[in-house]
Structures are given as structure tokens and as C-alpha cells.
Design a protein around this motif. Structure first.
Motif, mmCIF file in Angstrom:
data_model
loop_
_atom_site.group_PDB
_atom_site.id
_atom_site.type_symbol
_atom_site.label_atom_id
_atom_site.label_comp_id
_atom_site.label_asym_id
_atom_site.label_seq_id
_atom_site.Cartn_x
_atom_site.Cartn_y
_atom_site.Cartn_z
ATOM 1 N N ALA A 91 0.828 -1.208 0.000
ATOM 2 C CA ALA A 91 0.000 0.000 0.000
ATOM 3 C C ALA A 91 0.864 1.261 0.000
ATOM 4 N N MET A 92 1.956 1.254 0.744
ATOM 5 C CA MET A 92 2.818 2.424 0.803
ATOM 6 C C MET A 92 3.506 2.686 -0.532
ATOM 7 N N HIS A 93 3.956 1.632 -1.194
ATOM 8 C CA HIS A 93 4.586 1.814 -2.505
ATOM 9 C C HIS A 93 3.570 2.320 -3.526
ATOM 10 N N ALA A 94 2.350 1.814 -3.461
ATOM 11 C CA ALA A 94 1.314 2.294 -4.381
ATOM 12 C C ALA A 94 1.044 3.783 -4.160
ATOM 13 N N LEU A 95 0.982 4.191 -2.902
ATOM 14 C CA LEU A 95 0.762 5.598 -2.583
ATOM 15 C C LEU A 95 1.936 6.448 -3.062
ATOM 16 N N ALA A 96 3.153 5.942 -2.874
ATOM 17 C CA ALA A 96 4.336 6.682 -3.330
ATOM 18 C C ALA A 96 4.289 6.885 -4.835
ATOM 19 N N VAL A 97 3.947 5.827 -5.570
ATOM 20 C CA VAL A 97 3.869 5.927 -7.029
ATOM 21 C C VAL A 97 2.780 6.915 -7.439
ATOM 22 N N ARG A 98 1.614 6.801 -6.820
ATOM 23 C CA ARG A 98 0.506 7.708 -7.157
ATOM 24 C C ARG A 98 0.901 9.172 -6.950
ATOM 25 N N THR A 99 1.595 9.437 -5.858
ATOM 26 C CA THR A 99 1.998 10.801 -5.552
ATOM 27 C C THR A 99 3.146 11.272 -6.442
ATOM 28 N N ALA A 100 4.059 10.353 -6.768
ATOM 29 C CA ALA A 100 5.287 10.747 -7.452
ATOM 30 C C ALA A 100 5.131 10.915 -8.952
ATOM 31 N N VAL A 101 4.288 10.136 -9.595
ATOM 32 C CA VAL A 101 4.243 10.111 -11.065
ATOM 33 C C VAL A 101 4.178 11.513 -11.689
ATOM 34 N N PRO A 102 3.328 12.411 -11.223
ATOM 35 C CA PRO A 102 3.278 13.732 -11.864
ATOM 36 C C PRO A 102 4.559 14.551 -11.708
ATOM 37 N N HIS A 103 5.429 14.130 -10.811
ATOM 38 C CA HIS A 103 6.623 14.913 -10.506
ATOM 39 C C HIS A 103 7.915 14.231 -10.955
ATOM 40 N N ILE A 143 9.526 6.815 -3.827
ATOM 41 C CA ILE A 143 9.429 7.173 -2.405
ATOM 42 C C ILE A 143 10.128 8.499 -2.150
ATOM 43 N N GLU A 144 11.300 8.674 -2.734
ATOM 44 C CA GLU A 144 12.045 9.927 -2.582
ATOM 45 C C GLU A 144 11.262 11.097 -3.182
ATOM 46 N N VAL A 145 10.725 10.893 -4.385
ATOM 47 C CA VAL A 145 10.056 11.983 -5.089
ATOM 48 C C VAL A 145 8.741 12.370 -4.407
ATOM 49 N N CYS A 146 8.058 11.391 -3.840
ATOM 50 C CA CYS A 146 6.772 11.720 -3.208
ATOM 51 C C CYS A 146 6.966 12.581 -1.967
ATOM 52 N N GLY A 147 8.124 12.479 -1.310
ATOM 53 C CA GLY A 147 8.466 13.376 -0.219
ATOM 54 C C GLY A 147 7.691 13.169 1.071
ATOM 55 N N ASN A 148 7.092 11.992 1.235
ATOM 56 C CA ASN A 148 6.311 11.702 2.438
ATOM 57 C C ASN A 148 7.176 10.899 3.406
ATOM 58 N N GLU A 149 7.704 11.566 4.432
ATOM 59 C CA GLU A 149 8.621 10.890 5.347
ATOM 60 C C GLU A 149 7.922 9.819 6.169
ATOM 61 N N LEU A 151 5.536 7.904 5.145
ATOM 62 C CA LEU A 151 5.474 6.764 4.227
ATOM 63 C C LEU A 151 6.833 6.074 4.157
ATOM 64 N N ALA A 152 7.885 6.849 3.968
ATOM 65 C CA ALA A 152 9.223 6.278 3.860
ATOM 66 C C ALA A 152 9.601 5.519 5.126
ATOM 67 N N GLU A 153 9.272 6.073 6.284
ATOM 68 C CA GLU A 153 9.592 5.422 7.548
ATOM 69 C C GLU A 153 8.812 4.118 7.698
ATOM 70 N N THR A 154 7.571 4.105 7.252
ATOM 71 C CA THR A 154 6.771 2.880 7.319
ATOM 72 C C THR A 154 7.379 1.788 6.450
ATOM 73 N N VAL A 155 7.822 2.158 5.259
ATOM 74 C CA VAL A 155 8.475 1.184 4.385
ATOM 75 C C VAL A 155 9.748 0.661 5.027
ATOM 76 N N ARG A 156 10.547 1.565 5.610
ATOM 77 C CA ARG A 156 11.779 1.124 6.282
ATOM 78 C C ARG A 156 11.472 0.195 7.448
ATOM 79 N N ARG A 157 10.386 0.442 8.121
ATOM 80 C CA ARG A 157 10.036 -0.351 9.311
ATOM 81 C C ARG A 157 9.638 -1.769 8.954
ATOM 82 N N TYR A 158 8.888 -1.934 7.868
ATOM 83 C CA TYR A 158 8.320 -3.250 7.585
ATOM 84 C C TYR A 158 9.023 -4.034 6.480
ATOM 85 N N THR A 159 9.859 -3.373 5.695
ATOM 86 C CA THR A 159 10.544 -4.091 4.631
ATOM 87 C C THR A 159 11.462 -5.206 5.139
#
Length: 220
Positions: A91-103, A143-149, A151-159
Motif C-alpha cells: 500500500a505504501m509503494h502504491a501511494l508513493a507511485v501515485r503521488t510521485a508520477v506527476p513529478h 518514495i524519494e520523489v513523493c516526499g512523504n517521510e 510513508l518512507a519510515e513505514t516502508v523502512r520499518r516493515y521491509t
């Protein structure tokens, strides 16, 4: 060559952590294996302090289970725990992609293409550890482009809970499908097709199989 070899003296806690993760993910330290900080410190050429710090971090990530004054062991592969972590990470990766694509700029797409090329090269070399690193590099871009820390922390926690799952997949012929999906994801991002990119991200992470990794519904 094994993962449990002496490591450089800089960043000792992180070096110990990286070595122990690799040993756990590769199966050199299998589920249920008792871990003694003194023995591990000797194998890694370190003092006990950075090894203990690394083990504490691993316990927080549920790759290690510990009972004070009793034991520390490599955690079992539990399908239910992995399914839960996978659902969150997906879910976090999907959100990152959704947010990042336009940027996403061409430099970001170039990094993703380079990462997938490294991923394919790692598969050709039968180097699953390098494949995991390349896969991380590719997915890190949105994840970097979406800029949501958060989200990034959640990915780091569970990966970390998914590492054994990724290692198994990237050691099999099924990994070629991941490379093809990566290419499709990059193409969708380049086209600015957010919905297609999100769907492909879901397919990529949905390709991991918690039941297969555990070998049973619950491998405790």
C-alpha cells in the motif's frame, strides 16, 4: 565466502547489522538458530557492543526474537506476520507511485532504468543479494520523489520482514517477471499514466508469496 566475516572498523553497528541481515536472509543463520553476541562478535571481528546494538535493531524488526537473560534466536518465518507486512508495504509503494508520477523528471526515470538494468545483471549473475539492492534502488525513487517521510519510515520499518521473501523470489526463475514488470512500471511513469503505474506497483509487490516463504500457514 560467508556473510559472517570481519568487517571494517567504521560504522560498526551498521556493519554488524548489515552482516547479520545478510546471514539471516541467505539462510546462513536459519530460523531458530541461537545467537550469542560473543560468538558473533568474534566472527565479525568486533566487540560485543555493536553486535548487541545490531541484535536489538533486528529484534525491533522481528528478524530476531529475544528473551532477556534467556535466549536470542533468529525469528521463524511466520506467514501471517509477512502477509501483514506485505500488505502495508504494498500500500505504501502504491501511494508513493501515485503521488510521485506527476513529478518524475527524466533524471528520476533514468535512475529507475539503471536500477532495473542492475537488477537484470544481478539475476544473470545469480546474485540475489545484488538483485535485492537493485530492486530497493528502483523503488526508492518514487518514495524519494513523493516526499512523504511517514510513508518512507513505514516502508523502512516493515521491509526487513520481507527480505527472506525477496531473497527466495530473486533466487528463482520467477524473478524475470519482476524485471518485466519493472520495465512496464517505468514506461507507465514516463507516460504519466498514474493509474497504470499504481496498478503495476501493486502487481510487483503482490507477486511476493508469504505462504511460499513460510512453507506452511504458520512456521513457528
Amino acid at each position: 565466502m560467508t556473510a559472517l566475516e570481519p568487517v571494517p572498523r567504521r560504522l560498526l553497528r551498521d556493519k554488524a547489522y548489515d552482516a547479520l541481515v545478510e546471514a539471516i536472509v541467505s539462510g546462513e543463520l536459519p530460523p531458530g538458530q541461537k545467537l550469542h553476541d560473543g560468538e558473533l562478535a568474534e566472527k565479525l571481528g568486533l566487540s560485543r557492543a555493536p553486535v548487541r546494538q545490531a541484535l536489538a535493531r533486528l529484534a525491533g524488526e522481528r528478524l530476531v526474537v529475544s528473551k532477556p537473560q534467556s535466549y536470542t534466536r533468529v525469528a521463524p518465518v511466520v506467514a501471517e506476520e509477512i502477509r501483514d507486512a506485505l500488505a502495508v508495504v504494498q500500500a505504501m509503494h502504491a501511494l508513493a507511485v501515485r503521488t510521485a508520477v506527476p513529478h518524475l523528471a527524466e533524471e528520476h526515470l533514468a535512475r529507475m532504468r539503471a536500477a532495473n538494468a542492475a537488477f537484470v545483471a544481478a539475476l544473470d549473475a545469480e546474485d540475489p543479494a545484488a538483485a535485492v539492492a537493485a530492486d530497493d534502488a528502483l523503488h526508492a525513487v518514487p518514495i524519494e520523489v513523493c516526499g512523504n517521510e511517514a510513508l518512507a519510515e513505514t516502508v523502512r520499518r516493515y521491509t526487513p520482514l520481507l527480505r527472506r521473501l525477496e531473497r527466495r523470489r530473486f533466487s528463482s526463475a520467477a524473478a524475470r517477471a519482476s524485471a518485466a514488470r519493472h520495465d512496464a512500471l517505468i514506461d507507465a511513469c514516463a507516460a504519466g499514466d498514474t493509474e497504470a503505474a499504481v496498478a503495476l506497483s501493486g502487481e510487483i509487490w503482490g507477486g511476493l508469496d508469504a505462504e511460499e516463504a513460510a512453507g506452511a500457514p504458520d512456521a513457528r
